[in-house]
Scaffold this motif. Structure first.
Motif, short mmCIF file in Angstrom:
data_model
loop_
_atom_site.label_atom_id
_atom_site.label_comp_id
_atom_site.label_asym_id
_atom_site.label_seq_id
_atom_site.Cartn_x
_atom_site.Cartn_y
_atom_site.Cartn_z
N LEU A 390 0.84 -1.21 0.00
CA LEU A 390 0.00 0.00 0.00
C LEU A 390 0.87 1.25 0.00
O LEU A 390 0.60 2.21 -0.74
N ALA A 391 1.92 1.24 0.79
CA ALA A 391 2.80 2.41 0.87
C ALA A 391 3.45 2.67 -0.50
O ALA A 391 3.54 3.81 -0.95
N LEU A 392 3.88 1.60 -1.16
CA LEU A 392 4.54 1.76 -2.47
C LEU A 392 3.59 2.43 -3.46
O LEU A 392 4.01 3.27 -4.26
N LEU A 393 2.32 2.07 -3.41
CA LEU A 393 1.35 2.61 -4.37
C LEU A 393 0.70 3.91 -3.88
O LEU A 393 -0.35 4.32 -4.39
N GLY A 394 1.30 4.54 -2.91
CA GLY A 394 0.81 5.85 -2.47
C GLY A 394 -0.30 5.79 -1.44
O GLY A 394 -1.04 6.75 -1.28
N ASN A 395 -0.42 4.65 -0.76
CA ASN A 395 -1.46 4.47 0.28
C ASN A 395 -2.88 4.78 -0.19
O ASN A 395 -3.59 5.61 0.40
N PRO A 396 -3.32 4.14 -1.27
CA PRO A 396 -4.70 4.35 -1.72
C PRO A 396 -5.69 3.77 -0.70
O PRO A 396 -5.36 2.82 0.01
N THR A 397 -6.87 4.36 -0.67
CA THR A 397 -7.92 3.80 0.20
C THR A 397 -8.44 2.52 -0.45
O THR A 397 -8.79 2.53 -1.63
N ILE A 398 -8.47 1.43 0.30
CA ILE A 398 -9.04 0.19 -0.22
C ILE A 398 -10.10 -0.32 0.74
O ILE A 398 -10.10 0.04 1.92
N ARG A 399 -10.98 -1.18 0.23
CA ARG A 399 -12.05 -1.71 1.08
C ARG A 399 -11.48 -2.73 2.06
O ARG A 399 -10.49 -3.41 1.73
N PRO A 400 -12.09 -2.89 3.21
CA PRO A 400 -11.59 -3.89 4.18
C PRO A 400 -11.52 -5.29 3.56
O PRO A 400 -10.59 -6.05 3.84
N GLU A 401 -12.52 -5.63 2.70
CA GLU A 401 -12.49 -6.99 2.13
C GLU A 401 -11.30 -7.20 1.19
O GLU A 401 -10.77 -8.31 1.09
N THR A 402 -10.85 -6.14 0.54
CA THR A 402 -9.67 -6.27 -0.33
C THR A 402 -8.43 -6.49 0.53
O THR A 402 -7.60 -7.36 0.25
N ARG A 403 -8.34 -5.70 1.60
CA ARG A 403 -7.20 -5.88 2.52
C ARG A 403 -7.19 -7.31 3.08
O ARG A 403 -6.13 -7.94 3.17
N LYS A 404 -8.38 -7.79 3.42
CA LYS A 404 -8.49 -9.13 3.98
C LYS A 404 -8.00 -10.20 2.98
O LYS A 404 -7.28 -11.12 3.33
N GLU A 405 -8.40 -10.03 1.73
CA GLU A 405 -7.99 -10.97 0.67
C GLU A 405 -6.47 -10.95 0.49
O GLU A 405 -5.84 -11.99 0.33
N LEU A 406 -5.91 -9.75 0.47
CA LEU A 406 -4.45 -9.63 0.28
C LEU A 406 -3.72 -10.28 1.45
O LEU A 406 -2.72 -10.99 1.26
N LEU A 407 -4.24 -10.04 2.66
CA LEU A 407 -3.62 -10.64 3.84
C LEU A 407 -3.72 -12.17 3.80
O LEU A 407 -2.75 -12.87 4.10
N ALA A 408 -4.88 -12.65 3.39
CA ALA A 408 -5.08 -14.11 3.32
C ALA A 408 -4.10 -14.72 2.31
O ALA A 408 -3.50 -15.77 2.55
N PHE A 409 -3.93 -14.03 1.20
CA PHE A 409 -2.98 -14.53 0.18
C PHE A 409 -1.56 -14.55 0.75
O PHE A 409 -0.84 -15.54 0.61
N ALA A 432 4.03 -10.26 -5.45
CA ALA A 432 2.70 -10.73 -5.87
C ALA A 432 1.60 -9.89 -5.23
O ALA A 432 0.60 -9.56 -5.88
N VAL A 433 1.78 -9.53 -3.97
CA VAL A 433 0.76 -8.72 -3.29
C VAL A 433 0.65 -7.34 -3.96
O VAL A 433 -0.45 -6.81 -4.16
N ARG A 434 1.77 -6.77 -4.32
CA ARG A 434 1.75 -5.47 -5.02
C ARG A 434 0.96 -5.57 -6.32
O ARG A 434 0.16 -4.70 -6.64
N GLN A 435 1.23 -6.64 -7.07
CA GLN A 435 0.53 -6.82 -8.35
C GLN A 435 -0.98 -7.00 -8.11
O GLN A 435 -1.79 -6.39 -8.79
N LEU A 436 -1.32 -7.84 -7.13
CA LEU A 436 -2.74 -8.09 -6.85
C LEU A 436 -3.44 -6.81 -6.40
O LEU A 436 -4.59 -6.55 -6.76
N LEU A 437 -2.73 -6.01 -5.61
CA LEU A 437 -3.31 -4.73 -5.17
C LEU A 437 -3.52 -3.80 -6.38
O LEU A 437 -4.58 -3.19 -6.53
N ALA A 438 -2.52 -3.75 -7.25
CA ALA A 438 -2.60 -2.82 -8.40
C ALA A 438 -3.73 -3.19 -9.36
O ALA A 438 -4.27 -2.33 -10.03
#
Lengths: 446, 122
Positions: A390-409, A432-438
Motif C-alpha cells: 500500500l505504501a509503495l502505491l501511495g497508500n490508496p484507500t481500499i475496502r476492508p475486504e480487499t485488505r483481507k484478501e491480500l492478507l489471506a494470500f 505478488a501482493v503489489r501486483q494483486l493490489l494494483a
C-alpha cells in the motif's frame, strides 16, 4: 433556475481521492490529504481554476534514453501525453483535454500526421475549461479534423456530408435528435469551402477557407432560411434546443456513471445555456453529491496507467506504455472511430489482460528479490507485506475486504516458509501482493 | 589494426553520405516518413546534421519500403526494410549536411509520387 444539489457530507481523504481520479489521474503520495484540507469548494476550485503549470517528476524518455519527439516518432505522441498526465499540476486541464479527444475523436490512422495531431491536442488543451462555442468553431477549422472528417473534400460542386453529420450526431445533438437528412445535406453545403495546398514531401499544408469553394446559395437548416456559412452552421447547431441537454448529459457522463436527475439536468442546462462556458458546468458537477456517493467508475486505461505512475512516483521511461495501453484498449491519438472509445469495453477479459500487463510493467522497477534490491530485507510478516504494498502505491484507500484478501494470500503463501524459504519467499510474496493490489477492483475503479 | 581501420571506415562512410550511427549521448533528431499510395510525407523536411533517426511508417494498403541517398556524388543508398501495411521500420544514421533523396523502391511506386527530398543543415 433549477437548483443543482451540492454535496454536503464529509470531505476527507476518500472523497478527495475520488475527486482527483474523476477530475484527473489520481493522487500523488499525500496529495489527497492535502486536497481534503481545502474542503469541497477549495478542492474543486483548485482543479477548475488552477495556478500555472508546475511539472513534478523526471522528464520523459523512451527506453533508449532519448528525448521524446512527439510529432516525429512512433509512440512518442502517446508517451508525451502520458507524461503530461503523470507530471501535471493541472490535472483537470489534462483530463478535459482527454475528454475532448474522446468527444471530437480524431484518429491519426486517418490523418497520417503526428504533427497535425499534436496541433489538435494543443487546441483541445487551450479550450479545455473554456468556451464550448469557441472550441467548436476551432475544431471545425482544425486541419486534423478537416482531414479526418473530409472537410477538406467538401466543396460546392461536390458536397461531403461527413463533418456536417457528425457535428450534429456526435458533437452537439445526438443521433437523430432534432435534425433530418435534409439538415445533414444543408449543413454540408454550409460547411463547404475548406482547402489546403499539397507539397511533395510535406503533404497537405496551408489549410484555409477559400470562398471560391464555398456554396453561398440559400440553405434551410433546422427550418431556418439563409445563405449560411460554416460559422453559421456551428452557431445554428449550438442554438438548437436539443444541444444543451446533449452537452450536459455527455459532459456529466465523463464524471458520473449514472445519468443526472431531472432537477440536476435542468440546472446544469441553464448554467450552460447562459454562456456556453464549460467551467461553471464542471464546477457544479464536481460539487454534486452523485460524484461522491454514487457508484464507482472504471478508470480508462491511460488514466489507470498515469495514476499508477503518479502513485509510484515513477516517470515515463519506456515505449512499452504504447502497446500496453493499446492492449488495454486505449491508444492515445488513435480512438477506434469517430464516436470515441467505448467505455463499456474498458474491463472485458481481453482488456483486463492488458491492465495486468500495465500493472506489471509499472511495478517492475520496484521488484524485490532481484539483483537491484538484494539489500532490501522483506520481513516474513503478512501484515508488513500488505502495508508495504500500500505504501509503495501511495497508500490508496481500499475496502476492508480487499485488505483481507491480500492478507489471506500473503499468509497462505508464507505459511510453509521456514528454513531457507523464510528469507527467499517474502520478497516474492511482496511482489505478488503489489501486483494483486494494483489490479484489484479498488484500483481499477474510482 | 582495428584502431586504424575504424576511423578510415568512418571517414569513407561520411564521404559517401549517410553512415550508420552508434549510440551515445549525442542528441538525435527524428524524422517520420509516412508512406501510402502514392505519397511520401515527412514530419519535417529539414533537420540538423548529426545523428538522425529516420522512421518509416506504412499507412497504406500495399507493402512499401524506403531508400535514402545523399544527392552528393558517389553516395550510396541506405535501404530500409520493406513494410507490410501498418508496418514500421527505423534506422539511426549520421547524416552530414546536404540534400537527400527518399523514395519507395518497389516497382512503379516512385514514379507514382512516392519520393521526397530531405534537407540536412550544417
Amino acid at each position: 433556475m433549477a437548483e443543482i444539489p451540492r454535496y454536503s457530507g464529509p470531505f476527507g481523504v476518500p472523497q478527495a481521492e475520488r475527486l482527483l481520479w474523476r477530475a484527473g489521474f489520481g493522487p500523488r503520495r499525500g496529495e489527497a490529504a492535502q486536497l481534503a484540507k481545502l474542503g469541497l469548494d477549495g478542492a474543486v476550485l483548485s482543479l477548475t481554476r488552477p495556478a500555472g503549470e508546475k511539472w513534478v517528476g523526471p522528464p520523459p524518455r523512451d527506453e533508449k534514453g532519448r528525448r521524446l519527439a512527439p510529432g516525429d516518432a512512433y509512440g512518442h505522441d502517446h508517451l508525451w501525453w502520458l507524461d503530461r498526465m503523470v507530471r501535471t499540476s493541472r490535472p483537470l486541464v489534462e483530463r478535459m483535454t482527454l475528454n475532448w479527444h474522446d468527444w471530437f475523436a480524431t484518429s491519426n490512422s486517418g490523418v497520417g500526421s503526428q504533427q497535425l495531431m499534436m496541433a489538435q491536442n494543443r487546441l483541445l488543451r487551450r479550450f479545455s475549461l473554456g468556451s464550448f462555442r469557441k472550441l467548436l468553431i476551432a475544431i471545425t477549422a482544425n486541419p486534423a479534423m478537416l482531414l479526418w472528417l473530409s472537410g477538406i473534400d467538401n466543396r460546392k460542386d461536390a458536397p461531403n456530408e461527413n463533418y456536417g453529420r457528425e457535428l450534429m450526431e456526435l458533437f452537439t445533438l445526438g443521433e437523430g435528435n432534432g435534425y433530418t437528412e435534409r439538415d445533414v445535406r444543408e449543413q454540408a453545403r454550409a460547411l463547404t469551402g475548406w482547402t489546403s495546398t499539397w507539397k511533395r514531401g510535406k503533404g497537405r499544408t496551408d489549410f484555409r477557407f477559400d470562398p471560391k469553394r464555398h456554396d453561398p446559395g440559400m440553405k434551410v437548416i433546422f427550418g431556418k432560411k439563409g445563405t449560411f456559412s460554416w460559422r453559421d452552421s456551428v452557431a445554428l447547431t449550438l442554438r438548437h434546443p436539443k444541444h444543451p441537454p446533449f452537452f450536459v448529459e455527455k459532459l456529466w457522463s465523463y464524471f458520473v456513471p449514472e445519468p443526472p436527475s431531472a432537477t440536476t439536468r435542468a440546472g446544469l442546462e441553464a448554467l450552460y445555456r447562459a454562456s456556453f462556458e464549460v467551467r461553471p458546468v464542471l464546477e457544479a458537477i464536481l460539487r454534486h453529491p452523485a460524484l461522491y456517493t454514487g457508484p464507482r467508475m472504471v478508470k480508462p486505461p491511460v488514466v489507470y496507467t498515469a495514476g499508477l505512475l503518479r502513485g509510484l512516483g515513477r516517470g515515463v521511461d519506456t515505449r512499452s506504455w504504447v502497446w500496453l495501453s493499446e492492449n488495454a484498449g486505449q491508444r492515445l491519438f488513435y480512438p477506434p472511430n469517430v464516436a470515441g472509445w467505448d467505455d463499456e469495453r474498458w474491463l472485458d477479459t481481453n482488456s483486463f489482460h492488458g491492465r495486468w500487463g500495465i500493472a506489471n510493467t509499472a511495478l517492475e522497477k520496484f521488484t524485490l528479490g532481484d539483483k537491484n534490491s538484494k539489500n532490501v530485507k522483506v520481513p516474513n510478516d503478512p501484515e508488513a507485506i500488505v502495508k508495504g504494498a500500500l505504501a509503495l502505491l501511495g497508500n490508496p484507500t481500499i475496502r476492508p475486504e480487499t485488505r483481507k484478501e491480500l492478507l489471506a494470500f500473503a499468509r497462505g503463501s508464507l505459511a510453509g516458509a521456514t528454513g531457507w524459504k523464510a528469507e527467499a519467499y517474502p520478497p516474492l510474496v511482496a511482489n505478488a501482493v503489489r501486483q494483486l493490489l494494483a489490479v484489484s477492483p479498488d484500483l481499477q475503479t474510482c | 589494426m582495428r584502431r586504424v581501420l575504424l576511423p578510415v571506415l568512418a571517414v569513407a562512410l561520411l564521404v559517401a553520405g549517410a553512415a550508420p550511427a552508434t549510440a551515445g549521448t549525442e542528441a538525435v533528431s527524428f524524422v517520420q516518413v509516412v508512406e501510402k499510395e502514392w505519397s511520401l510525407v515527412m514530419s519535417r523536411t529539414s533537420v540538423r546534421a548529426g545523428r538522425v533517426t529516420i522512421e518509416a511508417v506504412n499507412f497504406g494498403t500495399d507493402a512499401h519500403d524506403l531508400v535514402l541517398q545523399s544527392k552528393a556524388k558517389g553516395s550510396k543508398p541506405v535501404r530500409f526494410k520493406q513494410m507490410d501495411p501498418r508496418g514500421r521500420t527505423e534506422r539511426t544514421l549520421r547524416l552530414p549536411a546536404g540534400r537527400y533523396a527518399l523514395w519507395c523502391s518497389l516497382p512503379g511506386h516512385k514514379a507514382k509520387g512516392m519520393k521526397a527530398t530531405l534537407s540536412v543543415r550544417g
